[in-house]
Write a protein that holds these residues in place. Structure first.
Motif, short mmCIF file in Angstrom:
data_model
loop_
_atom_site.label_atom_id
_atom_site.label_comp_id
_atom_site.label_asym_id
_atom_site.label_seq_id
_atom_site.Cartn_x
_atom_site.Cartn_y
_atom_site.Cartn_z
N ALA A 56 63.55 -60.69 9.24
CA ALA A 56 62.97 -59.37 8.92
C ALA A 56 61.74 -59.11 9.79
O ALA A 56 61.55 -58.00 10.29
CB ALA A 56 62.61 -59.30 7.44
N TYR A 57 60.89 -60.14 9.98
CA TYR A 57 59.74 -59.96 10.85
C TYR A 57 60.19 -59.71 12.29
O TYR A 57 59.62 -58.87 13.00
CB TYR A 57 58.86 -61.21 10.80
CG TYR A 57 57.87 -61.19 9.64
CD1 TYR A 57 56.70 -60.41 9.73
CD2 TYR A 57 58.10 -61.95 8.51
CE1 TYR A 57 55.80 -60.39 8.67
CE2 TYR A 57 57.21 -61.92 7.44
CZ TYR A 57 56.05 -61.14 7.52
OH TYR A 57 55.16 -61.11 6.48
N LYS A 58 61.20 -60.45 12.72
CA LYS A 58 61.71 -60.25 14.07
C LYS A 58 62.29 -58.85 14.24
O LYS A 58 62.07 -58.19 15.27
CB LYS A 58 62.77 -61.30 14.36
CG LYS A 58 63.33 -61.28 15.78
CD LYS A 58 64.33 -62.38 15.97
CE LYS A 58 64.85 -62.40 17.42
NZ LYS A 58 65.49 -61.16 17.81
N LEU A 59 63.05 -58.40 13.19
CA LEU A 59 63.62 -57.04 13.24
C LEU A 59 62.52 -55.99 13.27
O LEU A 59 62.62 -55.00 14.01
CB LEU A 59 64.55 -56.82 12.04
CG LEU A 59 65.16 -55.43 11.90
CD1 LEU A 59 66.03 -55.10 13.11
CD2 LEU A 59 65.97 -55.33 10.61
N MET A 60 61.47 -56.20 12.50
CA MET A 60 60.35 -55.25 12.46
C MET A 60 59.70 -55.13 13.84
O MET A 60 59.41 -54.03 14.32
CB MET A 60 59.34 -55.72 11.41
CG MET A 60 58.15 -54.81 11.26
SD MET A 60 58.58 -53.36 10.29
CE MET A 60 56.97 -52.58 10.20
N ASN A 61 59.50 -56.27 14.47
CA ASN A 61 58.87 -56.23 15.79
C ASN A 61 59.78 -55.60 16.82
O ASN A 61 59.32 -54.85 17.70
CB ASN A 61 58.50 -57.66 16.22
CG ASN A 61 57.40 -58.24 15.34
OD1 ASN A 61 56.55 -57.52 14.83
ND2 ASN A 61 57.45 -59.57 15.14
N ASP A 62 61.07 -55.88 16.70
CA ASP A 62 61.99 -55.30 17.68
C ASP A 62 62.15 -53.79 17.51
O ASP A 62 62.24 -53.07 18.50
CB ASP A 62 63.36 -55.98 17.55
CG ASP A 62 63.32 -57.44 17.96
OD1 ASP A 62 62.34 -57.83 18.63
OD2 ASP A 62 64.24 -58.18 17.56
N LEU A 63 62.21 -53.33 16.28
CA LEU A 63 62.42 -51.89 16.03
C LEU A 63 61.21 -51.05 16.43
O LEU A 63 61.36 -49.98 17.04
CB LEU A 63 62.77 -51.64 14.56
CG LEU A 63 64.15 -52.08 14.09
CD1 LEU A 63 64.31 -51.83 12.58
CD2 LEU A 63 65.26 -51.35 14.84
N PHE A 64 60.04 -51.49 16.11
CA PHE A 64 58.86 -50.66 16.31
C PHE A 64 58.06 -51.05 17.55
O PHE A 64 56.89 -50.69 17.69
CB PHE A 64 57.96 -50.77 15.07
CG PHE A 64 58.55 -50.12 13.86
CD1 PHE A 64 58.44 -48.76 13.65
CD2 PHE A 64 59.25 -50.89 12.94
CE1 PHE A 64 59.00 -48.17 12.53
CE2 PHE A 64 59.81 -50.30 11.82
CZ PHE A 64 59.70 -48.94 11.61
N ALA A 65 58.71 -51.78 18.45
CA ALA A 65 58.02 -52.15 19.68
C ALA A 65 57.73 -50.91 20.54
O ALA A 65 56.61 -50.72 21.06
CB ALA A 65 58.84 -53.18 20.46
N ASN A 66 58.72 -50.07 20.70
CA ASN A 66 58.55 -48.85 21.51
C ASN A 66 58.82 -47.58 20.68
O ASN A 66 59.28 -46.58 21.23
CB ASN A 66 59.49 -48.89 22.72
CG ASN A 66 59.16 -50.03 23.66
OD1 ASN A 66 57.98 -50.28 23.95
ND2 ASN A 66 60.21 -50.73 24.13
N TYR A 67 58.56 -47.65 19.36
CA TYR A 67 58.89 -46.51 18.46
C TYR A 67 57.65 -45.65 18.26
O TYR A 67 56.52 -46.15 18.16
CB TYR A 67 59.39 -47.05 17.12
CG TYR A 67 59.80 -45.96 16.15
CD1 TYR A 67 61.06 -45.38 16.21
CD2 TYR A 67 58.92 -45.52 15.16
CE1 TYR A 67 61.44 -44.40 15.34
CE2 TYR A 67 59.30 -44.53 14.27
CZ TYR A 67 60.56 -43.97 14.36
OH TYR A 67 60.92 -42.98 13.48
N SER A 68 57.85 -44.35 18.14
CA SER A 68 56.78 -43.39 17.84
C SER A 68 57.23 -42.51 16.69
O SER A 68 58.33 -41.94 16.71
CB SER A 68 56.46 -42.54 19.08
OG SER A 68 55.51 -41.54 18.74
N ASN A 69 56.38 -42.39 15.70
CA ASN A 69 56.71 -41.56 14.52
C ASN A 69 56.22 -40.12 14.68
O ASN A 69 56.19 -39.38 13.70
CB ASN A 69 56.11 -42.16 13.26
CG ASN A 69 54.60 -42.28 13.34
OD1 ASN A 69 53.98 -41.90 14.33
ND2 ASN A 69 54.00 -42.83 12.27
N ALA A 70 55.84 -39.74 15.87
CA ALA A 70 55.32 -38.39 16.09
C ALA A 70 56.42 -37.41 16.49
O ALA A 70 56.26 -36.20 16.30
CB ALA A 70 54.24 -38.42 17.17
#
Length: 497
Positions: free
Chosen positions: A21-35
């Protein structure tokens, strides 16, 4: 040993999923923007499914026209940049993270009436491996609601909750309703309002500010007021007080409390009217119970005015004019029998009648001069009899003795016998003259007293007739107002049913 191995294996699995789950969290939001809106093609609209669950109605402020409700709002959409392969993360298919980490649609309540503009709570979102995001958030909303109190307290209200995006138009976000109605399975019953339904409808509106369409989902909350509280606290006391107003006509006029009762009832209804006015919005639509109060107060005002008029008739003095002939026939004869108004000595079976089958005595038909002449003649005859008796007793009082022959007197030292001189004849003439003059004055005094007695009796008769007229009018208006109160009460109770 088997149990220990099972517990150890589950702990190992949970620990392993936590690492993934921590690995998935880092992978998903590495280049993600919520704007930015998370779509691959910016020309396509994103579908957002909305579902609203009504949990509780907190308050309905009729005066300020605000509905305060507790809602559970669920929004579901797909994020194109939050997807993963479950096999790469040990079969992990869902994660729960704070909602502030992801892009969220700016769906708000259009008819919000909260002065602080508080939105939903910052709860977690549930992200699925295919990019589906589900956001459940509770919210206490204050929405404007057009309140119609025309039939209060037997009214029903329809309050609308309109949800839509504030900045995205229909070409960017399309809002869909998950169900055709709001979810009421977890609704907590309200003591004042009953929920009849909560239908949902999607609308696409083009506003004057913009040329793009803006979709929204409108939930119509159909409410019906539980009127038991208002019936027992506002309506029934008014009905009971209203039935006291006609009883003011039944009070005796000499008691002095007729007007006081009407004024007291009027003040009591004024207090209830103020209580209703404080909770109602100041609109042109007068509530049903307010109309009932106004009608009752108008009726009581009219009854008080009529009571004052009837009391003036009752207390008219001896100088009052005689009762008109039409009033004697219509009021004293017919209406008095209809409303069972009888004098002392009368009854409903044997009404009081005068001599000769209700005809007036002969003496009442004679004019004043003939009556005085007859009375004078009767009194003169009585006076002549009294004078003759006094003349017969006079010799005993003057120490005179009767002669052996009838009509002859003997003198005891002062007058000669009859036929002996002229003094005896002068004495007789003087005595007769003195007696006649004395009787004339007596007749005048008796005639004066008789006239006064007749006038007093006639005045008492006129006063009694006017009092009976007032009593008949009291009974008439009492039944009229009783009927009016009854029909008004039946009318407002019919609205309740």
């Amino acid at each position: 040993m088997a149990l220990e191995e099972h517990i150890g294996r589950e702990g190992f699995v949970q620990g392993a999923q936590g690492k993934f789950a921590y690995k998935l969290m880092n992978d998903l939001f590495a280049n993600y923007s919520n704007a930015l809106r998370p779509v691959e093609d910016m020309d396509k609209a994103m579908n957002v499914t909305l579902q609203v669950t009504l949990s509780q109605i907190i308050d309905m402020d009729e005066r300020n026209q605000i509905l305060m409700a507790y809602l559970w709002i669920r929004q579901v959409w797909f994020d194109a940049y939050l997807r993963w392969n479950r096999d790469d993360y040990d079969g992990l298919d869902t994660i729960r993270i704070p909602s502030s980490y992801v892009w969220r649609p700016d769906i708000v309540l259009y008819n919000n009436a909260d002065d602080q503009f508080t939105g939903s709570m910052e709860t977690n979102v549930v992200i699925r491996y295919d990019g589906q995001i589900m956001w459940d958030s509770p919210a206490i909303t204050k929405s404007s609601c057009k309140v119609d109190v025309s039939f209060f307290p037997f009214d029903g209200q329809q309050c609308r909750l309109t949800f839509g995006s504030w900045t995205y138009n229909g070409n960017q976000i399309d809002i869909l309703n998950h169900l055709d109605t709001g979810d009421l399975t977890d609704f907590v019953e309200n003591v004042e309002w009953e929920i009849l339904g909560m239908p949902a409808k999607k609308n696409v509106i083009t506003y004057g500010c913009c040329s793009e369409p803006y979709p929204d989902v409108t939930y119509t909350l159909i409410l019906k007021r539980r009127a038991s509280f208002y019936i027992f606290n506002l309506l029934l006391p008014c009905v009971m007080i209203s039935f006291l107003a006609p009883l003011g006509f039944y009070l005796p006029a000499d008691s002095g409390e007729k007007v006081s009762l009407g004024v007291t009832v009027l003040l009591a209804l004024t207090v209830f009217q103020l209580l209703v006015a404080e909770s109602m919005p100041p609109s042109e639509n007068v509530p049903l119970i307010g109309k009932y109060y106004i009608a009752t107060m108008t009726m009581i005002t009219a009854s008080t005015a009529l009571t004052i008029f009837i009391m003036n008739i009752h207390h008219c003095g001896p100088e009052a004019k005689p009762v008109p002939r039409w009033a004697k026939k219509f009021i004293l004869q017919y209406m008095s029998r209809i409303f069972f108004v009888y004098e002392v000595g009368e009854s409903c079976k044997r009404p009081k009648k005068g001599p000769e089958n209700g005809k007036k005595p002969v003496a009442q038909e004679m004019n004043g001069q003939a009556e005085r002449r007859d009375n004078s003649a009767i009194l003169r005859n009585c006076a002549e009899k009294i004078r003759s008796e006094k003349l017969e007793e006079a010799p005993d009082k003057d120490n005179l003795s009767k002669a052996d022959a009838p009509g002859e007197w003997k003198e005891s030292g002062k007058y000669p016998e009859k036929g002996g001189g002229g003094k005896e004849s002068r004495y007789s003439e003087c005595s007769k003259t003195h007696c006649v003059c004395h009787n004339e004055r007596l007749l005048k005094n008796i005639e004066y007293m008789a006239n006064c007695f007749r006038e007093q009796k006639a005045a008492q008769k006129r006063t009694g007739e006017w009092k009976k007229v007032a009593k008949v009018m009291d009974r008439f208006f009492m039944w009229v107002f009783f009927i009016m109160v009854f029909f008004m009460s039946v009318l407002i109770m019919g609205k309740a049913l």
